[in-house]
Enzyme design. Structure first.
Site, short mmCIF file in Angstrom:
data_model
loop_
_atom_site.label_atom_id
_atom_site.label_comp_id
_atom_site.label_asym_id
_atom_site.label_seq_id
_atom_site.Cartn_x
_atom_site.Cartn_y
_atom_site.Cartn_z
NE ARG A 174 -3.37 -2.21 3.28
CZ ARG A 174 -3.07 -3.47 3.51
NH1 ARG A 174 -1.87 -3.17 3.36
NH2 ARG A 174 -3.84 -4.50 3.50
CE LYS A 207 -6.22 -1.72 5.57
NZ LYS A 207 -7.26 -1.92 4.14
CG HIS A 278 -5.24 -0.01 -3.65
ND1 HIS A 278 -3.99 0.20 -2.56
CD2 HIS A 278 -6.53 -0.38 -3.26
CE1 HIS A 278 -4.78 -0.65 -1.68
NE2 HIS A 278 -5.35 -1.73 -1.76
NE ARG A 281 -2.60 -4.54 -1.51
CZ ARG A 281 -2.08 -4.69 -0.35
NH1 ARG A 281 -1.28 -4.54 -0.20
NH2 ARG A 281 -2.96 -5.73 0.22
CG HIS A 304 -5.19 -9.78 1.00
ND1 HIS A 304 -5.50 -9.96 0.53
CD2 HIS A 304 -5.02 -8.29 1.90
CE1 HIS A 304 -5.79 -9.01 -0.07
NE2 HIS A 304 -5.42 -7.73 0.85
CE1 TYR A 313 -5.88 -7.92 -6.61
CE2 TYR A 313 -6.03 -9.19 -4.43
CZ TYR A 313 -5.85 -7.88 -5.21
OH TYR A 313 -5.47 -6.72 -4.29
#
Length: 340
Positions: A174, A207, A278, A281, A304, A313
Site C-alpha cells: 500500500r 494495518k 492501489h 498493488r 491479508h 484476485y
C-alpha cells in the site's frame, strides 16, 4: 449526558432525545472524528425525520417493518434525496443500527427493531489490474532506472519517483506502507543488490501494526540502490529526513498524498488513465497469480489476514482466461447467423 428516561419514563422515550444522547456518546466517549460524527448526525437526522413523517415520535413505536421501509426509501430516493447505492445505504443503516443498539444497552428499549434488518450487498467489484506493458510504460515515465548523471533537483526527484513506484509494483505494498518505510527496513534488500540476483527482503508495517517481510526483486533493488546512494543524501542535506526512506524535495518524509501526486504525474506522461497506487498493488497480485503463484503466498505478500480477501484476485485471472479464450480459440464463438 442527560438521561431521557428521567423525563419521559420507560416506553415513552422521544426519538429526538435518543438521537441526541447517542450523538453525545459518539462524540464524548468514542471520540469519533469530526467528519465521521457529522456523517452520523446527517444519517440519523434523516432517519428520525422519516419516522416522524410516518407519525412516530417515540422509540417504543418503532418496529422492524419501519426500519426495513426506511432502508427501501434510501434506495429509492425522494424529491430531496437521490437514490443511494448499496454501499451508501449500508453505511446509513449502520448508523440506525448503532442508535437502536445503544438504546437497548442503556435500558431505554426492550428490543432492537433493527437487529434483523440486513444491509444491501454491494455488487462485487473486481480489482482493476493494469496489463504488464502498461505498468512498464508507467514505470518508464516516472523517471530513470539508474541514478541521474546531473544533480538537478528535477532529476533527483525523478529517480526517487522511479524507486517508489518500483517498490510499489515489486512488493504489492500500500502507498501508506511504502512511504512509511525507514532506511533500515530495506537494508537487507540493498545489501543483496550486488550478490548476483539474490532477492532481498523489505519490512512493511501494515494495518494494525502487523509486520511482514516481502521479497524485493532486482528491478526495485536497482532503483532503490541508486536512489539511496546518490539521491537521498542530497535531498536530506537539510537534516530533516530522519530515518525516512522516501523523502520530499524539502528533505522530510514523503506523504501518502505526495505518493499519489507523483504517480498521477507519471501516469499523465505515460498517457495512462485511471491509475492509483492501489492499481499497482492489484497488478502485483494478479500478475503473480497469472504466473502460477500459490494464493496463500500472495495472501502473505499482500498482508491479508484472511485468504478470502485474496481470492477476489482469482476471479480476475479467470475473467482474463475467458477473454483470451474468446478472442483466440477458433471455436470459441459461433460464426453463424443465430445463437448457439
Amino acid at each position: 449526558m442527560p438521561d431521557p428516561m428521567e423525563r419521559t419514563g420507560p416506553g415513552a422515550v422521544p426519538l429526538r432525545r435518543v438521537r441526541a444522547a447517542f450523538l453525545d456518546h459518539l462524540g464524548a466517549e468514542r471520540a469519533l472524528a469530526d467528519n465521521t460524527l457529522l456523517a452520523y448526525r446527517r444519517d440519523l437526522c434523516r432517519y428520525v425525520g422519516y419516522l416522524e413523517d410516518q407519525g412516530l415520535t417515540e422509540l417504543a413505536q418503532v418496529c422492524p417493518g419501519h426500519v426495513g421501509a426506511y432502508l427501501g426509501a434510501l434506495r429509492e430516493g425522494d424529491e430531496e434525496h437521490a437514490p443511494l447505492g448499496a454501499a451508501s445505504a449500508g453505511r446509513a443503516l449502520a448508523a440506525v443500527r448503532g442508535l437502536h443498539r445503544f438504546a437497548v444497552r442503556e435500558g431505554w428499549a426492550a428490543v432492537d427493531p433493527a437487529v434483523d434488518v440486513t444491509p444491501p450487498v454491494p455488487p462485487m467489484r473486481l480489482p482493476k489490474a493494469a496489463p504488464l506493458e502498461v505498468v512498464e510504460r508507467l514505470l518508464e515515465a516516472s523517471g530513470p532506472a539508474d541514478a541521474p548523471a546531473s544533480a538537478a533537483r528535477a532529476d533527483l526527484l525523478a529517480q526517487r519517483d522511479r524507486a517508489l513506484l518500483e517498490v510499489l509494483y515489486g512488493t504489492g505494498a500500500r502507498v501508506s506502507e511504502a512511504v512509511g518505510l525507514d532506511v533500515d527496513d530495506v537494508a537487507e534488500a540493498v545489501d543483496a543488490a550486488d550478490t548476483g540476483g539474490a532477492v532481498g527482503l523489505v519490512r512493511f508495517r501494515g494495518k494494525g501494526g502487523k509486520e511482514r517481510l516481502v521479497p524485493l526483486g532486482s528491478y526495485a533493488r536497482r532503483a532503490l540502490g541508486g536512489y539511496l546512494t546518490l539521491v537521498r543524501p542530497t535531498l536530506v542535506a537539510s537534516g530533516r529526513g530522519g530515518p525516512a526512506l522516501f523523502v520530499n524535495a524539502r528533505g522530510g518524509r514523503l506523504t501518502r498524498q505526495g505518493g499519489w501526486a507523483l504517480l498521477s504525474a507519471a501516469a499523465e506522461r505515460a498517457g495512462v488513465e485511471g491509475v492509483s497506487p492501489h492499481t499497482l498493488r492489484h497488478s502485483f497480485a494478479t500478475h503473480l497469480l497469472d504466473g502460477g503463484a500459490d494464493i496463500r503466498v500472495v495472501q502473505e505478500l499482500l498482508g491479508h489476514s484472511s485468504v478470502t480477501t485474496t481470492q477476489v484476485y482469482t476471479l480476475v485471472t479467470v475473467e482474463r482466461l475467458r477473454e483470451v479464450y474468446a478472442s483466440s480459440h477458433p471455436r470459441a464463438r459461433w460464426a453463424g447467423g443465430g445463437s448457439r
